[in-house]
Design a protein around this motif. Structure first.
Motif, PDB file in Angstrom:
ATOM      1  N   ARG A  77       0.812  -1.282   0.125  1.00 46.40           N
ATOM      2  CA  ARG A  77      -0.095  -0.084  -0.120  1.00 46.40           C
ATOM      3  C   ARG A  77       0.681   1.096  -0.070  1.00 46.40           C
ATOM      4  NH1 ARG A  77      -2.733  -2.705   4.437  1.00 46.40           N
ATOM      5  NH2 ARG A  77      -1.552  -1.121   5.768  1.00 46.40           N
ATOM      6  N   ARG A 117       2.806   1.595  -3.212  1.00 43.57           N
ATOM      7  CA  ARG A 117       1.756   2.164  -4.296  1.00 43.57           C
ATOM      8  C   ARG A 117       1.558   3.629  -4.338  1.00 43.57           C
ATOM      9  NH1 ARG A 117      -3.747   2.349  -4.980  1.00 43.57           N
ATOM     10  NH2 ARG A 117      -4.162   1.217  -3.086  1.00 43.57           N
ATOM     11  N   THR A 145      -2.938   4.260  -8.984  1.00 43.41           N
ATOM     12  CA  THR A 145      -4.085   3.770  -8.491  1.00 43.41           C
ATOM     13  C   THR A 145      -3.922   2.131  -8.611  1.00 43.41           C
ATOM     14  OG1 THR A 145      -5.051   3.396 -10.709  1.00 43.41           O
ATOM     15  CG2 THR A 145      -5.224   5.614  -9.451  1.00 43.41           C
ATOM     16  N   ARG A 146      -4.986   1.359  -7.884  1.00 41.13           N
ATOM     17  CA  ARG A 146      -4.870   0.078  -8.019  1.00 41.13           C
ATOM     18  C   ARG A 146      -5.054  -0.553  -9.381  1.00 41.13           C
ATOM     19  NH1 ARG A 146      -8.797  -2.157  -3.749  1.00 41.13           N
ATOM     20  NH2 ARG A 146      -7.070  -1.418  -2.288  1.00 41.13           N
ATOM     21  N   LYS A 147      -5.864   0.269 -10.113  1.00 42.79           N
ATOM     22  CA  LYS A 147      -5.923  -0.220 -11.680  1.00 42.79           C
ATOM     23  C   LYS A 147      -4.687  -0.131 -12.400  1.00 42.79           C
ATOM     24  CE  LYS A 147      -8.833   0.584 -15.665  1.00 42.79           C
ATOM     25  NZ  LYS A 147      -9.940   1.426 -16.131  1.00 42.79           N
ATOM     26  N   SER A 170      -2.276  -2.845 -11.527  1.00 40.67           N
ATOM     27  CA  SER A 170      -2.603  -3.909 -11.768  1.00 40.67           C
ATOM     28  C   SER A 170      -2.331  -4.150 -13.287  1.00 40.67           C
ATOM     29  CB  SER A 170      -4.160  -4.211 -12.094  1.00 40.67           C
ATOM     30  OG  SER A 170      -4.683  -5.269 -12.428  1.00 40.67           O
ATOM     31  N   GLU A 186      -7.116  -6.781  -9.975  1.00 39.07           N
ATOM     32  CA  GLU A 186      -7.397  -5.724  -9.058  1.00 39.07           C
ATOM     33  C   GLU A 186      -7.716  -6.538  -7.952  1.00 39.07           C
ATOM     34  OE1 GLU A 186      -9.294  -1.949 -10.167  1.00 39.07           O
ATOM     35  OE2 GLU A 186      -9.106  -2.637 -12.276  1.00 39.07           O
ATOM     36  N   LEU A 202      -4.943  -7.441  -5.954  1.00 36.92           N
ATOM     37  CA  LEU A 202      -4.238  -6.590  -5.521  1.00 36.92           C
ATOM     38  C   LEU A 202      -4.936  -6.409  -3.895  1.00 36.92           C
ATOM     39  CD1 LEU A 202      -2.707  -4.639  -8.304  1.00 36.92           C
ATOM     40  CD2 LEU A 202      -1.276  -6.024  -6.734  1.00 36.92           C
ATOM     41  N   ALA A 203      -6.157  -6.270  -4.180  1.00 38.55           N
ATOM     42  CA  ALA A 203      -7.159  -5.859  -3.221  1.00 38.55           C
ATOM     43  C   ALA A 203      -6.905  -6.658  -1.952  1.00 38.55           C
ATOM     44  CB  ALA A 203      -8.621  -5.668  -3.598  1.00 38.55           C
ATOM     45  N   GLU A 225      -3.409  -6.033  -0.286  1.00 31.55           N
ATOM     46  CA  GLU A 225      -3.290  -4.919   0.598  1.00 31.55           C
ATOM     47  C   GLU A 225      -4.159  -5.077   1.451  1.00 31.55           C
ATOM     48  OE1 GLU A 225      -4.121  -1.514  -1.948  1.00 31.55           O
ATOM     49  OE2 GLU A 225      -2.327  -1.824  -3.288  1.00 31.55           O
ATOM     50  N   ASP A 239      -7.457  10.199  -1.605  1.00 29.43           N
ATOM     51  CA  ASP A 239      -6.067   9.906  -2.402  1.00 29.43           C
ATOM     52  C   ASP A 239      -4.929  10.750  -2.129  1.00 29.43           C
ATOM     53  OD1 ASP A 239      -7.305   7.675  -3.073  1.00 29.43           O
ATOM     54  OD2 ASP A 239      -7.704   8.268  -4.978  1.00 29.43           O
TER      55      ASP A 239
END
Length: 298
Positions: A30, A33, A39-41, A44, A51, A54-55, A58, A256
């Motif tokens: 986390r 990143r 972003t997570r996208k 990915s 994604e 990754l979720a 994290e 963010d």
């Protein structure tokens, strides 16, 4: 092969210790990143991990494989060891030494055992170069241009220099060649600026702190000033420049932004000086920046 399973096989731990290890890996992913501003996208797409996967990672509920950790680390421009608790070492001091060694430029590795973690070159090599760091909207471009005029020195925006060298936008560079290519271009641009300009003002990319080697290169070759601003000012200034993207999902965008600021604070804090650009008007801020630059270059 999976990291948690491997660690349990070679060094059995209690369920509680294994869970703590998973949470630490999650925290590191986390944080990395956020420092990179992905972003997570985006992560990915760069790593090949879904994604959803990754979720889970994290959240500390995923089971990280060595292959996936390698891909994620590569996408984030870091060593896989930096995603593991204590770098995968059993001793904290050894882990810190290994991290320092990974950040050394190749030409200095041979002498590492003698002066590991030190700065043998002292203050040499910085000349009259001032580098401005901080998030977008801190004032790096406007203040950098004005400071360069007062110094009688050239002004460089690393991102624009990268685009000029590449022959296209950074967005296209990332889409076609990936993050590793961007990091390579940034390193080449910085090296060229320093080689040909004993005096210069440089606006560094906000995410430069996410690349340990490149950031260390900047700290060695220029006097760095961290331009700070309130999150609201960061957002307002970017929008004033005509970029309305930060306003997409306003509350989420602000959250963010605050997360990225928090994640990068320690790295930005390594700068030689810092200046709050929200505390006064532009002219007063420029005056303070000029004073800081003069003091640093004495």
């Amino acid at each position: 092969m999976q990291y948690i399973a491997d660690m349990q096989a070679t060094n059995p731990k209690s369920d509680q210790e294994s869970f703590a290890g998973s949470l630490e890996i999650a925290r590191r992913i986390r944080s990395a990143r956020a420092r990179a501003g992905f972003t997570r996208k985006q992560l990915s797409a760069a790593s090949g991990a879904s994604e959803r996967y990754l979720a889970h990672l994290e959240a500390g509920t995923g089971n990280p494989s060595v292959e996936m950790l390698l891909a994620i680390a590569d996408a984030l421009g870091m060593a896989m060891a930096d995603l593991l608790p204590m770098g995968g070492e059993r001793d904290q001091a050894v882990a810190q030494a290994a991290q320092l060694l990974r950040r050394l430029p190749p030409e200095r590795v041979q002498g590492a055992l003698k002066w590991l973690g030190e700065q043998p070159d002292g203050l040499d090599g910085k000349g009259r170069r001032i580098a401005l760091i901080g998030l977008r909207g801190a004032g790096k471009s406007s203040l950098g241009k004005a400071l360069a005029d007062r110094m009688g020195a050239p002004f460089f925006e690393m991102s624009k220099e990268v685009e000029r060298r590449y022959g296209g936008s950074i967005g296209v560079l990332l889409e076609i060649n990936g993050p590793s290519a961007l990091r390579r271009y940034e390193a080449e641009v910085l090296a060229d600026i320093c080689q040909h300009n004993p005096a210069a003002v440089v606006a560094a990319p906000g995410a430069i702190v996410a690349d340990g080697k490149l950031y260390d290169q900047l700290l060695r070759t220029a006097w760095t000033v961290w331009l700070q601003a309130k999150p609201e000012d960061h957002m307002d200034r970017v929008v004033a420049q005509g970029d309305l993207r930060p306003m997409t999902g306003n509350r989420a965008a602000m959250n963010d932004l605050k997360t990225i600021l928090a994640a990068r604070e320690a790295d930005y804090g390594r700068a030689d000086a810092r200046l709050d650009t929200s505390a006064q008007d532009f002219d007063q801020t420029l005056k303070q920046l000029e004073s800081i630059a003069i003091d640093l270059m004495k």
